[in-house]
Design an enzyme around this catalytic site. Structure first.
Site, PDB file in Angstrom:
ATOM      1  CD  GLU A 138      -2.794   1.210   2.443  1.00  0.00           C
ATOM      2  OE1 GLU A 138      -3.581   2.167   2.562  1.00  0.00           O
ATOM      3  OE2 GLU A 138      -2.705   0.288   3.280  1.00  0.00           O
TER       4      GLU A 138
ATOM      5  NE  ARG B  48       4.798  -7.898  11.344  1.00  0.00           N
ATOM      6  CZ  ARG B  48       4.200  -6.704  11.462  1.00  0.00           C
ATOM      7  NH1 ARG B  48       2.906  -6.649  11.741  1.00  0.00           N
ATOM      8  NH2 ARG B  48       4.879  -5.590  11.300  1.00  0.00           N
TER       9      ARG B  48
ATOM     10  CE  LYS C 212       2.892   0.462   5.104  1.00  0.00           C
ATOM     11  NZ  LYS C 212       2.555   0.533   3.660  1.00  0.00           N
TER      12      LYS C 212
END
Length: 558
Positions: free
Chosen positions: A40, A266, A276
């Site tokens: 994104e 992850r 983020k």
């Protein structure tokens, strides 16, 4: 069989590789492997994304397939072209190429809208007027069924009319949404009539103001994969509970190639935050100088600090791909950086705390000396360093009254100086406070038979001054965002950046931006890509020369 014909050692396998091997053996997808990396564009990529990039592009390359780069830009409130361009730069810098397969989710908006219309016509979706707060009550909790929305049984004609009017902008933001009609009794909350479209009047960097309704990620993601013919959709583990919805959306389509979602753990790294949102917060709050601050775990920050892309790829291969969450020691990443820089970085000398040395037998001195650029790489060649009657050494390399096992300079003591023979101290002078400010020495050439136990570095008189930034870990604790009582900002390391002045070899005056060097006996440093000039170079410390923690982490991982 000679060594040149021996096959390369096989890479350690992991479950994603095993899945692809099994799919190919079974003849699935016509023997094709198509992956995608779909960030994104609402921030800069970080080291966790690098792991996903290496997996997505790596698996495609290994099996002769292709990997798409796709901007998942379905939330224009937080996205812009700055982030798109930074993502493209980072992926290329890491060593990967998407060829002709670069896509934007926004380019599929019309096709996604058509799929939504088809779902409405088939009674698989409806327009709901419940507020978000009301929906929380209707949706319920996993341990008991939810309640159906009072708008769930509208006719397809009513829903189509409302959905078309939503697109035309007849309703306020947040007042209506399109929901999938699935199963309000499912123990998986994500199957309880999830939102497919919401009203959001935001200018989109790509489509402008053409749309005021935008698809949700859980709806857009499987559609994009299906439109592009993706075979293996690799996601991090938090999307595992979303997979049933992913499959439901795919089930509604008529596709020749059915994408399959597979999840992996992850990357969690010590002394780092990987969100983020939190990284953006640090940027906005001025806790760092920007997304590319060399203390940040962003790819751009690591690039500016001097981390080689090869080291990041090596790190991602070393940590492997698993299904379980774990915490990886950042020392392992630093170990990989040292491993690459030791082989590739040219050697130079720099003095952080200069002590002036005058050589008494100046008439015997050569005008310059030769030095190897990298003992690990003969092809790196040599360089010339000016030499003369005055030079500078580290202040810590001289002591008036040295302790036992101190093998550097002291009154009457001798030491080897890098590339240039020997010095023997004949005297010293102190300032008013008693601090040594100057020493005198005699010089002897390298071929002299002199037994010494120490070697020190130096720079010639007239060497340029440089700003040196000594970066350390950004946080003081291993898991800065794990505390429930204190915000992660409380654990910012006040010593994460120390700035000082050093004298550097004259050849470093014109060091190219991003050029990495080993400052002998000090560490690895990189010429800053934003600041500095030939008149005042700036060097960032990439990593120190040694770190026992890195060795331990590497041994533990192996």
């Amino acid at each position: 069989m000679n060594s040149e014909s021996q096959p390369a050692p096989a890479k350690p396998s992991h479950f994603i590789r095993d899945i692809i091997v099994a799919d190919l053996a079974a003849g699935k997808n016509g023997g094709r492997v198509v992956t995608r990396f779909p960030p994104e564009p609402n921030g800069y990529l970080h080291i966790g994304h690098a792991k996903a990039i290496c997996l997505d592009f790596g698996m495609a390359a290994e099996f002769g397939g292709r990997c798409h780069l796709r901007m998942d830009d379905t939330n224009p409130a937080k996205e812009n072209m700055e982030y798109v361009e930074s993502i493209m730069t980072d992926v290329r810098w890491l060593g990967f190429d998407w060829g002709d397969h670069f896509y934007f989710s926004a380019d599929y908006f019309e096709r996604m809208y058509a799929v939504a219309v088809d779902l409405i016509k088939r009674g698989k979706a409806y327009v709901c007027e419940l507020t978000s707060e009301q929906w929380k009550e209707y949706r319920g909790v996993p341990t008991r069924p939810g309640r159906e929305s009072p708008f769930r049984n509208r006719t397809p004609e009513e829903n189509l009319d409302l959905f078309h009017r939503m697109r035309k902008g007849e309703f306020e933001d947040g007042t209506l949404c399109l929901r999938a009609k699935i199963d309000m009794a499912s123990p998986n909350i994500h199957l309880r009539d999830p939102v497919l479209y919401r009203i959001m009047r935001e200018h989109h960097y790509r489509t402008g103001d053409a749309w005021c309704i935008y698809p949700m990620y859980d709806f857009a993601h499987p559609l994009e994969d299906a439109f592009e013919g993706v075979t293996h959709s690799l996601c991090t583990l938090e999307f595992e509970v979303h997979r049933p919805l992913y499959d439901w959306v795919i089930d509604q389509l008529d596709v020749a190639v059915r994408p399959r979602q597979h999840e992996f753990a992850r990357l969690n790294l010590t002394y780092t935050v990987m969100s983020k949102r939190k990284l953006l917060q640090m940027v906005n709050d001025g806790l760092v100088s920007g997304w590319d601050d060399p203390r940040m775990p962003t790819v751009s920050g690591m690039r500016r600090r001097g981390y080689p892309p090869e080291a990041i790829r090596q790190f991602c291969e070393l940590i492997g791909i698993t299904k379980y969450e774990s915490l990886t020691d950042v020392a392992l990443l630093e170990h990989c950086v040292r491993d690459v820089l030791n082989r590739t970085a040219e050697r130079r000398m720099a003095v952080m705390k200069p002590l002036r040395v005058t050589i008494e037998n100046a008439a015997e001195l050569p005008a310059s000396v030769r030095a190897v650029n990298n003992p690990e790489d003969p092809a790196a060649g040599e360089r010339t360093i000016p030499f003369g009657p005055e030079l500078f050494i580290e202040h810590d390399d001289f002591m008036v009254d040295p302790p036992p096992k101190y093998f550097r300079l002291g009154p009457g003591r001798s030491v080897r100086i890098r590339y240039a023979g020997f010095l023997t101290c004949t005297g010293y002078a102190c300032d008013a406070s008693g601090r040594v400010e100057h020493i005198t020495c005699r010089w002897a050439p390298s071929e002299t038979e002199m037994k010494v136990k120490g070697t020190i570095h130096w720079v010639p008189a007239g060497s340029p001054a440089a700003t040196v930034r000594l970066y350390d870990r950004l946080f003081t604790v291993e898991e800065p965002d794990a505390s429930e009582e204190r915000p992660f900002q409380d654990f910012i390391n006040p010593a994460s950046l120390l700035e000082t002045t050093a004298l550097i070899e004259p050849s470093l005056r014109n060091a190219p931006a991003g050029g990495s060097y080993q400052f002998e006996r000090i560490g690895y440093f990189t010429a800053d890509s934003k600041d500095g000039s030939p008149e005042r170079p700036v060097f960032n410390r990439t990593v120190t020369l040694k770190d026992a923690g890195a060795k331990n982490a590497a041994a533990k991982q192996a």
